[in-house]
Design a protein around this motif. Structure first.
Motif, PDB file in Angstrom:
ATOM      1  N   GLU A  35      49.484  76.016  31.991  1.00 17.65           N
ATOM      2  CA  GLU A  35      49.812  76.520  33.341  1.00 17.65           C
ATOM      3  C   GLU A  35      50.283  77.845  33.342  1.00 17.65           C
ATOM      4  O   GLU A  35      50.799  78.488  34.191  1.00 17.65           O
ATOM      5  CB  GLU A  35      50.986  75.682  33.967  1.00 17.65           C
ATOM      6  N   ASP A  36      50.167  78.478  32.030  1.00 19.07           N
ATOM      7  CA  ASP A  36      50.894  79.756  31.736  1.00 19.07           C
ATOM      8  C   ASP A  36      50.131  80.798  32.569  1.00 19.07           C
ATOM      9  O   ASP A  36      50.749  81.757  33.203  1.00 19.07           O
ATOM     10  CB  ASP A  36      50.536  80.321  30.192  1.00 19.07           C
ATOM     11  N   TYR A  37      48.811  80.818  32.756  1.00 23.18           N
ATOM     12  CA  TYR A  37      48.231  82.077  33.472  1.00 23.18           C
ATOM     13  C   TYR A  37      47.912  81.632  35.208  1.00 23.18           C
ATOM     14  O   TYR A  37      47.970  82.341  35.804  1.00 23.18           O
ATOM     15  CB  TYR A  37      46.763  82.314  33.050  1.00 23.18           C
ATOM     16  N   ALA A  38      47.854  80.232  35.272  1.00 23.16           N
ATOM     17  CA  ALA A  38      47.551  80.002  36.562  1.00 23.16           C
ATOM     18  C   ALA A  38      48.848  80.025  37.290  1.00 23.16           C
ATOM     19  O   ALA A  38      48.783  80.349  38.634  1.00 23.16           O
ATOM     20  CB  ALA A  38      46.957  78.416  36.766  1.00 23.16           C
ATOM     21  N   PHE A  39      49.882  79.405  36.846  1.00 27.85           N
ATOM     22  CA  PHE A  39      51.227  79.437  37.515  1.00 27.85           C
ATOM     23  C   PHE A  39      52.471  80.410  37.215  1.00 27.85           C
ATOM     24  O   PHE A  39      53.031  81.015  37.938  1.00 27.85           O
ATOM     25  CB  PHE A  39      51.405  77.836  37.759  1.00 27.85           C
ATOM     26  N   CYS A  40      52.628  80.264  35.779  1.00 24.32           N
ATOM     27  CA  CYS A  40      53.754  80.785  35.263  1.00 24.32           C
ATOM     28  C   CYS A  40      53.635  82.325  35.501  1.00 24.32           C
ATOM     29  O   CYS A  40      54.724  83.184  35.628  1.00 24.32           O
ATOM     30  CB  CYS A  40      53.928  80.541  34.013  1.00 24.32           C
ATOM     31  N   SER A  41      52.618  82.834  35.289  1.00 27.64           N
ATOM     32  CA  SER A  41      52.269  84.425  35.557  1.00 27.64           C
ATOM     33  C   SER A  41      52.647  84.889  36.812  1.00 27.64           C
ATOM     34  O   SER A  41      53.441  86.016  36.874  1.00 27.64           O
ATOM     35  CB  SER A  41      50.905  85.040  35.191  1.00 27.64           C
ATOM     36  N   PRO A  42      52.143  84.422  37.757  1.00 28.88           N
ATOM     37  CA  PRO A  42      52.547  85.047  39.173  1.00 28.88           C
ATOM     38  C   PRO A  42      54.019  84.497  39.499  1.00 28.88           C
ATOM     39  O   PRO A  42      54.770  85.237  40.281  1.00 28.88           O
ATOM     40  CB  PRO A  42      51.767  84.261  40.043  1.00 28.88           C
ATOM     41  N   PHE A  43      54.348  83.536  38.924  1.00 27.09           N
ATOM     42  CA  PHE A  43      55.783  82.897  39.341  1.00 27.09           C
ATOM     43  C   PHE A  43      57.058  84.063  38.520  1.00 27.09           C
ATOM     44  O   PHE A  43      58.091  84.057  39.214  1.00 27.09           O
ATOM     45  CB  PHE A  43      55.948  81.438  38.783  1.00 27.09           C
ATOM     46  N   THR A  44      56.625  84.382  37.338  1.00 24.05           N
ATOM     47  CA  THR A  44      57.249  85.540  36.766  1.00 24.05           C
ATOM     48  C   THR A  44      57.389  86.790  37.237  1.00 24.05           C
ATOM     49  O   THR A  44      58.150  87.906  37.226  1.00 24.05           O
ATOM     50  CB  THR A  44      57.467  85.466  35.410  1.00 24.05           C
ATOM     51  N   LYS A  45      56.071  87.230  37.776  1.00 25.94           N
ATOM     52  CA  LYS A  45      55.700  88.796  38.166  1.00 25.94           C
ATOM     53  C   LYS A  45      56.482  88.866  39.471  1.00 25.94           C
ATOM     54  O   LYS A  45      56.908  90.258  39.733  1.00 25.94           O
ATOM     55  CB  LYS A  45      54.354  88.917  38.148  1.00 25.94           C
ATOM     56  N   ALA A  46      56.559  87.983  40.267  1.00 24.16           N
ATOM     57  CA  ALA A  46      56.970  88.281  41.565  1.00 24.16           C
ATOM     58  C   ALA A  46      58.640  88.629  41.683  1.00 24.16           C
ATOM     59  O   ALA A  46      58.939  89.763  42.066  1.00 24.16           O
ATOM     60  CB  ALA A  46      56.986  87.070  42.596  1.00 24.16           C
ATOM     61  N   PRO A  47      59.471  87.987  40.979  1.00 26.63           N
ATOM     62  CA  PRO A  47      60.874  88.457  40.760  1.00 26.63           C
ATOM     63  C   PRO A  47      60.962  89.736  40.096  1.00 26.63           C
ATOM     64  O   PRO A  47      61.895  90.563  40.154  1.00 26.63           O
ATOM     65  CB  PRO A  47      61.321  87.156  40.007  1.00 26.63           C
ATOM     66  N   THR A  48      60.050  89.980  39.107  1.00 26.60           N
ATOM     67  CA  THR A  48      60.077  91.238  38.272  1.00 26.60           C
ATOM     68  C   THR A  48      59.694  92.318  39.160  1.00 26.60           C
ATOM     69  O   THR A  48      60.258  93.564  38.956  1.00 26.60           O
ATOM     70  CB  THR A  48      59.213  91.145  37.069  1.00 26.60           C
ATOM     71  N   SER A  49      58.954  92.082  40.153  1.00 29.72           N
ATOM     72  CA  SER A  49      58.457  93.188  40.903  1.00 29.72           C
ATOM     73  C   SER A  49      59.723  93.472  41.801  1.00 29.72           C
ATOM     74  O   SER A  49      59.742  94.739  42.274  1.00 29.72           O
ATOM     75  CB  SER A  49      57.198  92.934  41.703  1.00 29.72           C
ATOM     76  N   ILE A  50      60.375  92.560  42.276  1.00 28.64           N
ATOM     77  CA  ILE A  50      61.514  92.833  43.246  1.00 28.64           C
ATOM     78  C   ILE A  50      62.550  93.765  42.542  1.00 28.64           C
ATOM     79  O   ILE A  50      62.771  94.494  43.031  1.00 28.64           O
ATOM     80  CB  ILE A  50      62.066  91.531  43.817  1.00 28.64           C
ATOM     81  N   ALA A  51      62.934  93.218  41.220  1.00 28.11           N
ATOM     82  CA  ALA A  51      64.015  94.203  40.594  1.00 28.11           C
ATOM     83  C   ALA A  51      63.425  95.571  40.210  1.00 28.11           C
ATOM     84  O   ALA A  51      64.193  96.417  40.372  1.00 28.11           O
ATOM     85  CB  ALA A  51      64.341  93.441  39.382  1.00 28.11           C
ATOM     86  N   LEU A  52      62.256  95.732  39.935  1.00 25.51           N
ATOM     87  CA  LEU A  52      61.635  96.996  39.737  1.00 25.51           C
ATOM     88  C   LEU A  52      61.487  97.897  41.125  1.00 25.51           C
ATOM     89  O   LEU A  52      61.819  98.973  41.130  1.00 25.51           O
ATOM     90  CB  LEU A  52      60.107  96.874  39.319  1.00 25.51           C
ATOM     91  N   SER A  53      61.313  97.194  42.259  1.00 30.24           N
ATOM     92  CA  SER A  53      61.404  97.836  43.342  1.00 30.24           C
ATOM     93  C   SER A  53      62.639  98.371  43.823  1.00 30.24           C
ATOM     94  O   SER A  53      62.731  99.393  44.512  1.00 30.24           O
ATOM     95  CB  SER A  53      60.746  97.024  44.539  1.00 30.24           C
ATOM     96  N   ILE A  54      63.527  97.583  43.540  1.00 26.39           N
ATOM     97  CA  ILE A  54      64.824  97.931  43.894  1.00 26.39           C
ATOM     98  C   ILE A  54      65.436  99.270  42.914  1.00 26.39           C
ATOM     99  O   ILE A  54      65.919 100.424  43.612  1.00 26.39           O
ATOM    100  CB  ILE A  54      66.121  96.811  43.431  1.00 26.39           C
ATOM    101  N   ALA A  55      64.866  99.208  41.845  1.00 23.71           N
ATOM    102  CA  ALA A  55      65.284 100.357  40.933  1.00 23.71           C
ATOM    103  C   ALA A  55      64.523 101.632  41.319  1.00 23.71           C
ATOM    104  O   ALA A  55      64.872 102.856  41.482  1.00 23.71           O
ATOM    105  CB  ALA A  55      64.922  99.857  39.412  1.00 23.71           C
ATOM    106  N   GLU A  56      63.273 101.656  41.853  1.00 22.65           N
ATOM    107  CA  GLU A  56      62.372 102.594  42.151  1.00 22.65           C
ATOM    108  C   GLU A  56      62.895 103.110  43.536  1.00 22.65           C
ATOM    109  O   GLU A  56      63.119 104.228  43.675  1.00 22.65           O
ATOM    110  CB  GLU A  56      60.934 102.260  42.416  1.00 22.65           C
ATOM    111  N   GLY A  57      63.403 102.302  44.336  1.00 18.72           N
ATOM    112  CA  GLY A  57      63.759 102.542  45.738  1.00 18.72           C
ATOM    113  C   GLY A  57      65.283 103.267  45.716  1.00 18.72           C
ATOM    114  O   GLY A  57      65.579 103.895  46.695  1.00 18.72           O
ATOM    115  N   SER A  58      66.054 103.206  44.680  1.00 19.27           N
ATOM    116  CA  SER A  58      67.402 103.844  44.645  1.00 19.27           C
ATOM    117  C   SER A  58      67.313 105.357  44.414  1.00 19.27           C
ATOM    118  O   SER A  58      68.374 105.844  44.310  1.00 19.27           O
ATOM    119  CB  SER A  58      68.062 102.999  43.877  1.00 19.27           C
TER     120      SER A  58
END
Length: 72
Positions: A35-58
């Motif tokens: 399930e690494d590529y089918a489920f875990c990859s998007p499941f971890t990319k979404a929260p990482t994207s949130i954190a990166l957007s906060i840093a970029e938006g600040s």
């Protein structure tokens, strides 16, 4: 050497986003390897994207735009 501190590091929202990233990576460890590529990859990319957007938006983009575009 002086420690560099960014504005977003003091935000509660940033702390919660990093907690969410840790939680998602921790949960993915319990899933099967197939399930690494089918489920875990998007499941971890979404929260990482949130954190990166906060840093970029600040960043101080409004001030930067005003100095570049004198007619604003």
């Amino acid at each position: 050497m002086a420690e560099i501190k960014f504005r977003f590091e003091d935000l509660t929202m940033n702390e919660k986003a990093l907690d969410f990233v840790s939680l998602s990576y921790g949960r993915c460890k319990n899933f099967p390897k197939n399930e690494d590529y089918a489920f875990c990859s998007p499941f971890t990319k979404a929260p990482t994207s949130i954190a990166l957007s906060i840093a970029e938006g600040s960043s101080d983009t409004d001030k930067q735009l005003r100095t570049k575009n004198t007619n604003l």
